[in-house]
Design an enzyme around this catalytic site. Structure first.
Site, PDB file in Angstrom:
ATOM      1  N   GLU A 244     -13.271  -0.206  -5.064  1.00  0.00           N
ATOM      2  CA  GLU A 244     -12.271  -1.454  -4.490  1.00  0.00           C
ATOM      3  C   GLU A 244     -12.549  -2.007  -3.261  1.00  0.00           C
ATOM      4  O   GLU A 244     -13.846  -2.224  -2.490  1.00  0.00           O
ATOM      5  CB  GLU A 244     -11.601  -0.201  -3.203  1.00  0.00           C
ATOM      6  CG  GLU A 244     -10.442  -1.365  -2.845  1.00  0.00           C
ATOM      7  CD  GLU A 244     -10.194  -0.542  -1.500  1.00  0.00           C
ATOM      8  OE1 GLU A 244     -10.144   1.313  -1.166  1.00  0.00           O
ATOM      9  OE2 GLU A 244      -9.814  -0.561   0.076  1.00  0.00           O
TER      10      GLU A 244
ATOM     11  N   ARG B  51     -11.429  -8.819   2.488  1.00  0.00           N
ATOM     12  CA  ARG B  51     -11.952  -9.568   3.693  1.00  0.00           C
ATOM     13  C   ARG B  51     -13.394 -10.332   3.164  1.00  0.00           C
ATOM     14  O   ARG B  51     -13.656 -10.656   4.608  1.00  0.00           O
ATOM     15  CB  ARG B  51     -12.807  -8.322   3.986  1.00  0.00           C
ATOM     16  CG  ARG B  51     -12.264  -7.015   3.964  1.00  0.00           C
ATOM     17  CD  ARG B  51     -12.246  -5.647   4.865  1.00  0.00           C
ATOM     18  NE  ARG B  51     -11.941  -4.392   5.290  1.00  0.00           N
ATOM     19  CZ  ARG B  51     -12.233  -3.423   4.903  1.00  0.00           C
ATOM     20  NH1 ARG B  51     -13.484  -2.474   5.892  1.00  0.00           N
ATOM     21  NH2 ARG B  51     -11.344  -2.162   4.969  1.00  0.00           N
TER      22      ARG B  51
ATOM     23  N   THR C  11      -7.397  -4.350   1.010  1.00  0.00           N
ATOM     24  CA  THR C  11      -7.072  -4.854   2.260  1.00  0.00           C
ATOM     25  C   THR C  11      -6.719  -6.026   2.028  1.00  0.00           C
ATOM     26  O   THR C  11      -6.161  -7.429   1.676  1.00  0.00           O
ATOM     27  CB  THR C  11      -8.183  -5.698   3.038  1.00  0.00           C
ATOM     28  OG1 THR C  11      -9.675  -5.324   3.160  1.00  0.00           O
ATOM     29  CG2 THR C  11      -8.445  -5.894   4.159  1.00  0.00           C
TER      30      THR C  11
ATOM     31  N   LYS D 196      -2.385   5.674   1.070  1.00  0.00           N
ATOM     32  CA  LYS D 196      -3.676   5.407   2.039  1.00  0.00           C
ATOM     33  C   LYS D 196      -3.649   6.229   2.889  1.00  0.00           C
ATOM     34  O   LYS D 196      -2.314   6.115   3.982  1.00  0.00           O
ATOM     35  CB  LYS D 196      -4.317   4.111   2.096  1.00  0.00           C
ATOM     36  CG  LYS D 196      -5.550   3.954   2.880  1.00  0.00           C
ATOM     37  CD  LYS D 196      -6.116   2.536   2.876  1.00  0.00           C
ATOM     38  CE  LYS D 196      -6.921   1.733   3.544  1.00  0.00           C
ATOM     39  NZ  LYS D 196      -8.359   1.232   2.977  1.00  0.00           N
TER      40      LYS D 196
HETATM   41  C1  3PG Z   1     -10.984   0.574   4.960  1.00  0.00           C
HETATM   42  O1  3PG Z   1     -10.351   0.077   4.619  1.00  0.00           O
HETATM   43  O2  3PG Z   1     -10.700   1.562   4.132  1.00  0.00           O
HETATM   44  C2  3PG Z   1     -11.645   0.843   5.627  1.00  0.00           C
HETATM   45  O3  3PG Z   1     -12.536   0.286   6.425  1.00  0.00           O
HETATM   46  C3  3PG Z   1     -12.991   2.197   5.749  1.00  0.00           C
HETATM   47  O4  3PG Z   1     -13.215   2.968   6.362  1.00  0.00           O
HETATM   48  P1  3PG Z   1     -15.089   3.077   6.906  1.00  0.00           P
HETATM   49  O5  3PG Z   1     -15.306   2.071   6.911  1.00  0.00           O
HETATM   50  O6  3PG Z   1     -14.785   4.086   8.394  1.00  0.00           O
HETATM   51  O7  3PG Z   1     -15.372   4.317   5.679  1.00  0.00           O
END
Ligand code: 3PG
Length: 219
Positions: A46, A50, A74, A134
């Site tokens: 993915e 960001r 995101t 999710k």
């Molecule tokens: C996401 O967007 O899925 C999270 O930022 C992932 O979380 P993690 O950094 O704790 O793995």
């Protein structure tokens, strides 16, 4: 049609098992990382919106790694969704449930997975056709116990989850043991710090360890 697309995406994500959530600052680093992940047996990734580089990474990665199940992450607005769709990202993910984005994904029949954290959000997204959710931020929300409790009243409806947020190689087996969990996601593979430091060997070692763990858990 959208429900069918959701179920197909869940099936596909189940075959991948682990989805690295990537924050990539530039295309060169992104492609190098994806090459290592791909070589290590990782089957999905993915690319998150960001960073400004996200669309270019998606575009180039689609060409370089056609077999990778590549998603956009995101996805926070309709521009992101449209761009991810136009670039051919195989799926799109968001941390939260935004009905405007889900409705647009329904109109385009696009594999969009919104984030949910509560039964109310599950029900609202379900009503719009979402079957692949999710679950975010998974560990902070209460971990595996929490998701099992959320799933319980909806088990008979055929819903699927990708928990992210605090999921690591160490706790992934516990998450993956829940039947409704199609895959786990997280930033622990291809960590931003490791990318910055150029820790390529560590990244490869982590990716291989993750795939070995997955093989053990999923057979
Ligand atoms: C996401 O967007 O899925 C999270 O930022 C992932 O979380 P993690 O950094 O704790 O793995």
């Amino acid at each position: 049609m959208f429900v069918q697309k959701q179920l197909e995406t869940a099936t596909k994500l189940r075959t991948t098992g682990i989805v690295p959530v990537l924050v990539l600052e530039d295309v060169t680093t992104g492609l190098k990382l994806l090459e290592i992940l791909n070589r290590s047996g990782v089957k999905a990734a993915e690319i998150t919106y960001r960073t400004k580089a996200a669309p270019d990474v998606i575009k180039e990665a689609k060409k370089e790694f056609p077999d990778l199940f590549l998603g956009a992450g995101t996805v926070l607005n309709l521009d992101h969704l449209h761009q991810a769709f136009d670039l051919g990202a195989s799926f799109a993910v968001a941390p939260g449930f935004n009905p405007t984005i889900v409705k647009e994904a329904v109109a385009k029949n696009y594999a969009f997975t919104p984030g949910v954290a509560t039964p109310s959000e599950v029900e609202q997204a379900f009503e719009l056709g979402v079957r692949m959710f999710k679950f975010f931020p998974a560990e902070a929300l209460g971990g595996v116990a929490m998701i099992k409790n959320i799933i319980a009243p909806y088990k008979h409806l055929g819903i699927h989850f990708m928990p992210t947020g605090g999921v690591t190689a160490a706790n992934a087996p516990e998450w993956l043991a829940v039947p409704e969990i199609a895959c786990v996601g997280g930033t622990w593979l291809g960590k931003a710090d490791d990318l910055k430091a150029g820790n390529w060997e560590k990244i490869e070692k982590d990716a291989k360890a993750a795939m070995e763990m997955l093989a053990k858990v999923r057979g």
